[in-house]
Scaffold this motif. Structure first.
Motif, mmCIF file in Angstrom:
data_model
loop_
_atom_site.group_PDB
_atom_site.id
_atom_site.type_symbol
_atom_site.label_atom_id
_atom_site.label_comp_id
_atom_site.label_asym_id
_atom_site.label_seq_id
_atom_site.Cartn_x
_atom_site.Cartn_y
_atom_site.Cartn_z
ATOM 1 N N LEU A 63 0.834 -1.191 0.000
ATOM 2 C CA LEU A 63 0.000 0.000 0.000
ATOM 3 C C LEU A 63 0.870 1.242 0.000
ATOM 4 O O LEU A 63 1.780 1.376 0.820
ATOM 5 C CB LEU A 63 -0.913 0.005 1.238
ATOM 6 C CG LEU A 63 -1.975 -1.079 1.281
ATOM 7 C CD1 LEU A 63 -2.856 -0.901 2.502
ATOM 8 C CD2 LEU A 63 -2.836 -1.051 0.023
ATOM 9 N N LEU A 98 -8.908 -7.359 1.303
ATOM 10 C CA LEU A 98 -8.022 -7.689 2.413
ATOM 11 C C LEU A 98 -8.518 -8.933 3.134
ATOM 12 O O LEU A 98 -9.062 -8.859 4.224
ATOM 13 C CB LEU A 98 -7.939 -6.497 3.377
ATOM 14 C CG LEU A 98 -7.265 -5.241 2.817
ATOM 15 C CD1 LEU A 98 -7.386 -4.102 3.786
ATOM 16 C CD2 LEU A 98 -5.821 -5.534 2.495
ATOM 17 N N VAL A 104 -0.118 -7.224 4.394
ATOM 18 C CA VAL A 104 -0.015 -5.862 3.885
ATOM 19 C C VAL A 104 1.331 -5.247 4.267
ATOM 20 O O VAL A 104 1.775 -5.376 5.406
ATOM 21 C CB VAL A 104 -1.148 -4.985 4.458
ATOM 22 C CG1 VAL A 104 -1.010 -3.568 3.966
ATOM 23 C CG2 VAL A 104 -2.497 -5.557 4.068
ATOM 24 N N ALA A 128 -0.361 -5.900 9.039
ATOM 25 C CA ALA A 128 0.217 -4.774 8.303
ATOM 26 C C ALA A 128 1.580 -4.421 8.860
ATOM 27 O O ALA A 128 1.737 -4.218 10.057
ATOM 28 C CB ALA A 128 -0.714 -3.561 8.389
#
Lengths: 151, 175
Positions: A63, A98, A104, A128
């Motif tokens: 991301l 997700l 992530v 993440a």
């Protein structure tokens, strides 16, 4: 000497005012420092080397939190924009992708932004990590990047 | 406003001389001022454009509470910018020199303290952000000491050409 001291004090005062105006026009930091606490949280991080290995797997999602212009100029191959001050709406758009198996990796130019985003996702149960070194760390090693293709 | 024509006439007065404005020593000081201005401008600009990265660098020192870190991260770059600009123009020169000297002392003390506590951090002086490498304490302290020496010199000797006078098309001031 007294004149010098007064002038020096005046310069400090001018610097304060300039900082206040600059931070009001383009908010960067909270004067209270509560945003810095984010760094104290144990947000997991990942090195560029490890991220490069993870890049090959299908369950890794990168991301990019830098914003549309920077994203278009160049981003990690396969990365998705996750920008803007409104993390909630960016998250809502992305939520379907997700799944629980998705790992992530969040990256940007400034670590504070990536930490914010990673913490936001972590709080919602996703795995993440923050990319140490950010966009620069990745691009400097000539790892896979791409530029945005306008449809 | 009294003039101090020669050194020693009044103790503690900055050394100024009537004819010294365009002397070699005066030009030397002028060049030194410009050099220091370049250093401070180079230090200020990356921090003004990326305050959050600078705040991270400051917080790495672990010396201040978060509000102190952010206040410093917001204000210091502007002070450095102001010093650089004023030095180039040639106004409030001794105040700039005093501010530089104080800042150098603070930086040296801060970095020495962080090093003594075992922190291996980037000094955050010119390079900030994720790619900044940890700084060698010897290099940082040596560099800051020379900058401190330069600022003390500029504090003590305050004569030489002044661009502000050129703009106003005036004789160089003796103070």
């Amino acid at each position: 000497m007294r004149r010098t001291l007064l002038q020096a004090a005046a310069m400090l005062g001018i610097a304060f005012m300039a900082a206040a105006i600059s931070n009001a026009v383009r908010p960067a930091l909270h004067w209270r420092g509560d945003d810095l606490d984010l760094l104290r949280h144990k947000v997991p991080r990942i090195t560029v080397e490890e991220a490069a290995r993870a890049h090959a797997t299908a369950t890794t999602l990168f991301l990019d939190i830098r914003g549309a212009t920077e994203f278009a100029r160049g981003h990690i191959a396969g990365a998705v924009e996750f920008g803007g001050a409104d993390l909630q709406s960016a998250y809502d758009e992305l939520r379907d992708f997700l799944g629980p198996e998705i790992e992530v990796i969040v990256y940007g130019d400034e670590i504070l932004g990536a930490v914010r985003a990673a913490e936001f996702l972590g709080a919602r149960g996703h795995s993440a990590k923050v990319l140490e070194g950010g966009w620069r760390g990745w691009s400097e090693r000539h790892l896979p990047v791409e530029t945005a293709v306008t449809p | 406003m009294e003039r101090a024509p020669l050194a020693g006439r009044n103790r503690g007065d900055p050394v100024t001389r009537e004819t010294s404005a365009n002397s070699p020593a005066g030009w030397g000081l002028f060049v030194l001022r410009l050099g220091m201005a370049a250093v401070f401008l180079a230090a200020a600009i990356p921090k003004i454009t990326a305050p959050a990265s600078f705040a991270v660098a400051v917080s790495n020192y672990k010396m201040m509470p978060p509000w102190g870190v952010n206040t410093l991260a917001l204000v210091l770059p502007w002070l450095e910018l102001l010093i650089g600009v004023f030095l180039v123009i040639g106004i409030w020169r001794r105040a700039c020199a005093l501010a530089m000297a104080i800042l150098m002392l603070v930086f040296i003390a801060g970095f020495a303290s962080a090093t003594a506590r075992g922190l291996d951090i980037a000094c955050g002086c010119f390079e900030i952000g994720e790619h900044a490498k940890a700084s060698s304490p010897v290099r940082v302290v040596a560099r800051d000491l020379s900058l401190l020496a330069a600022s003390l010199l500029l504090l003590r000797f305050d004569f030489g050409p002044r661009p502000l006078d050129w703009l106003r098309r005036r004789e160089p001031a003796t103070r």
